[in-house]
Design a protein around this motif. Sequence first.
Motif, PDB file in Angstrom:
ATOM      1  N   VAL A 223       0.838  -1.200   0.000  1.00 23.07           N
ATOM      2  CA  VAL A 223       0.000   0.000   0.000  1.00 23.07           C
ATOM      3  C   VAL A 223       0.873   1.251   0.000  1.00 23.07           C
ATOM      4  CG1 VAL A 223      -1.696   1.307   1.341  1.00 23.07           C
ATOM      5  CG2 VAL A 223      -1.938  -1.161   1.106  1.00 23.07           C
ATOM      6  N   ALA A 224       1.941   1.233   0.783  1.00 23.78           N
ATOM      7  CA  ALA A 224       2.831   2.393   0.848  1.00 23.78           C
ATOM      8  C   ALA A 224       3.552   2.611  -0.485  1.00 23.78           C
ATOM      9  CB  ALA A 224       3.847   2.207   1.977  1.00 23.78           C
ATOM     10  N   MET A 225       3.997   1.538  -1.132  1.00 26.80           N
ATOM     11  CA  MET A 225       4.698   1.694  -2.408  1.00 26.80           C
ATOM     12  C   MET A 225       3.765   2.188  -3.505  1.00 26.80           C
ATOM     13  SD  MET A 225       7.514  -1.397  -2.577  1.00 26.80           S
ATOM     14  CE  MET A 225       6.445  -2.713  -2.019  1.00 26.80           C
ATOM     15  N   LEU A 230       5.904   4.027  -6.356  1.00 26.81           N
ATOM     16  CA  LEU A 230       7.202   3.378  -6.490  1.00 26.81           C
ATOM     17  C   LEU A 230       7.159   2.197  -7.453  1.00 26.81           C
ATOM     18  CD1 LEU A 230      10.131   3.337  -5.505  1.00 26.81           C
ATOM     19  CD2 LEU A 230       9.412   1.870  -3.614  1.00 26.81           C
ATOM     20  N   LEU A 231       6.047   1.466  -7.476  1.00 25.03           N
ATOM     21  CA  LEU A 231       5.939   0.307  -8.352  1.00 25.03           C
ATOM     22  C   LEU A 231       5.514   0.755  -9.754  1.00 25.03           C
ATOM     23  CD1 LEU A 231       4.197  -2.255  -5.967  1.00 25.03           C
ATOM     24  CD2 LEU A 231       6.618  -2.067  -6.540  1.00 25.03           C
ATOM     25  N   LEU A 341      -5.438  -1.425  -3.860  1.00 23.15           N
ATOM     26  CA  LEU A 341      -4.238  -0.999  -3.146  1.00 23.15           C
ATOM     27  C   LEU A 341      -4.200   0.518  -2.981  1.00 23.15           C
ATOM     28  CD1 LEU A 341      -1.537  -3.336  -4.744  1.00 23.15           C
ATOM     29  CD2 LEU A 341      -2.419  -3.428  -2.413  1.00 23.15           C
ATOM     30  N   TYR A 342      -4.656   1.238  -3.986  1.00 23.68           N
ATOM     31  CA  TYR A 342      -4.654   2.703  -3.921  1.00 23.68           C
ATOM     32  C   TYR A 342      -5.634   3.205  -2.856  1.00 23.68           C
ATOM     33  CZ  TYR A 342      -5.237   7.558  -5.437  1.00 23.68           C
ATOM     34  OH  TYR A 342      -5.308   8.935  -5.475  1.00 23.68           O
ATOM     35  N   GLN A 551       6.169  12.159   3.793  1.00 23.41           N
ATOM     36  CA  GLN A 551       4.733  12.222   4.012  1.00 23.41           C
ATOM     37  C   GLN A 551       3.985  11.294   3.068  1.00 23.41           C
ATOM     38  OE1 GLN A 551       4.119  16.383   3.160  1.00 23.41           O
ATOM     39  NE2 GLN A 551       3.358  15.961   1.107  1.00 23.41           N
ATOM     40  N   ALA A 552       2.912  10.736   3.558  1.00 22.70           N
ATOM     41  CA  ALA A 552       2.039   9.908   2.733  1.00 22.70           C
ATOM     42  C   ALA A 552       1.162  10.812   1.869  1.00 22.70           C
ATOM     43  CB  ALA A 552       1.183   9.000   3.602  1.00 22.70           C
TER      44      ALA A 552
END
Length: 752
Positions: A223-225, A230-231, A341-342, A551-552
């Motif tokens: 979830v963070a990536m 990033l992916l 995931l987003y 930051q997210a």
Amino acid sequence: MANFEAYQEYQRIEDFEEDSPPGEEDLLVHVPEGLKSWHHIKNLDNFFTRIIYHFHQKNGFACMMLSEFFELQFLFVVTFTTFLVNCVDYDVLFANRAVNHTGLGQNPLDRNKVTLPDAILPTQQCTQIQENSWIIFLLIMAAIFWIYRLVKVFCNFLSYWEIRKFYIKALKIRMEELCNVTWQEVQDRLVSLQREQQMCIHKKELTELDIYHRILRFKNYMVAMINKSLLPVQLHLPLLGNVVFLTQGLKYNFELILFWGPGSLFQNKWNLHPKYKRSGNRLELAQQLSRVILLMGLANLLLCPFILVWQVLYAFFSYTEVIRREPGSLGARRWSLYGRLYLRHFNELNHELHGRLGRGYKPTSKYMNSFTSPLLTVLAKNIAFFSGSVLAALIALTVYDEDVLTVQHILTAITVLGVVITVTSFIPDEHMVWCPEQLLQCMLAHIHYMPDNWRGNANKSETRDEVAQLFQYKAQVFILEELLSPIVTPFILIFLLRNKSLEIIDFFRNFTVEVVGVGDICSFAQMDIRRHGNPTQWMSEGKTEASIYQQAENGKTELSLMHFTIKNPRWQPPQESSVFISHLKERVQHDAQTGPSTQLLLSEAPLCTSLQSNESATGPENLLASVLAHPILTASGLQGRDHRLIPPSTAASAAASVLASLSTSQLANPSRGSSHGLLPSSVQPENTMYRSNRTFIELHSEFASAEMSLHAIYLHETPVRLGRWQEEEEEYEDEQEINSGSTSKKGTGSSC
């Protein structure tokens, strides 16, 4: 003797060092006295994920074993495909060669009819496959895989039986009651069992967040990536523009490379390898990861033909019956893997995400269906007319004489025409009202995330295209993309993911923290406002030290914190997070004074009126609907006020009013024992109106979902609302000063 005992203790700890995170070497799981104990559980991730969570979500032992058994359908697919290739005489089946029936006493009229046994080759001829080495190789590989699955099913049987005993004896939950027990109740019993039996010796108190970290350790990283882009799942293709491509196969490869495959970053299931925590050799580690990705991409490229054949066969056997029975289902939409995931919060379990997106399905479908093309509408109407006319004629002929069905390709024509009529669904509803902004607001209430460029642009095709990336057609997601996945995945790994090796190494080094008794987790999963909050929006100003890199995005930290706090009211957040929540509640109380009253919202909301016939006016659906209907409410309830004094975002004001009312109800009834939940006082366990329909826990969960939806609306609208309010307030003050100045000047002149 003491030295010998110390040596034994040291040796025992060393034996568990590779399998246990720090503080978990002596982990024991006990059940009450006189019953069997679960000793030395080395893998608590597996314990909480498979033993506790999956067992509950899959409804117990019988359902899980039945699912395991039917996963052996791989044998059926391989066997049936081999039968179709080698044992069917297609010349006879397609009537390319006549079959001569010479049986005595046979009806002469039936001699030319072909039966199924006529089209099946003799057993001796069917089993002669030695000449085809490819078929032999595939059958051997399929047999090996099936034997592996069979052994795994047997092992899972023993494991599930132990899980069943744990539920019955330790958690006091019988299997026949498991379907009616919520996850929150299972989690509460697990936390209570820790206090009584000390499952984890190094932690006296097992918190809800510890359990979520165990279950969602790798999911939080994914979830963070996705949140930090990033992916490489967003591709720019010629003619098609920006396209999101994330399939089950590609997602499986990401997880295999990063988490649990050979050469992955984690040395076991809970600890990042120490070398990835040091910044000195980051370039060398990036090259090493690049080589692993390259090998994985080449392996996918080598296995591409076999995977593609399997995907085609599986899609054919899975969707043929669906297309025949309900051809319009492939034209429906579904949340994509990227969308899941987003839109997923940090520390959000699968059933929580499924329920939230399920509630957002209808408003999102309405929003997407509100965009129609006039050109496609005209084409669809005429194509549907011509196809319907031909289909009606064919159906009338078959009703008049069923021998029409024996004419070549008649059934095919009827089927194709039916599919064409179903697919031409571009004709809009004549009663549809164009209100994209309100539909987008309804969608936001459930999905909780909305980029800033969507606000005020709900009627733009660009916004619709971005929503379509999250909410795709079933035919696009589950047929086209999955079939292309074996071909596209190797190229994404080799040419795109490898280029991000250094960024991935830096990400895991910078955003991995070690929690005692839990192991290494993604730091975003801590929901630390100070470290990962947004300093310019989401009411985190002055409470965060996060840089742009830390930051997210899209308020993921703030919204995840609110979601987890509401879903787990007994959890005590850290100090910085508690300050943020307290500040949010104060702001809600302040803004509620400028919004419409809750009684006005509940009494005049058009959506609530239809619901009040069967449920209380304070039901969760009504509370949320009263806010989503805010344009009509503000038009009817705020007349007579100066339009300058009305906040620009009435949805945020309405949400604040309802949240403030709920908070007041909570404070007036502290006996319910919920530290964060805002369940109204009118809904009590003794309320017979709800006791006959649902349990109090289920009702509390519905109110928690409605409360989170209100918070999502409020938090999304607050930054813009505050900015607009300050601008209009300044303009109003300037105008007042000008008016007062001109008045004073007139007075001075006249007096002179």
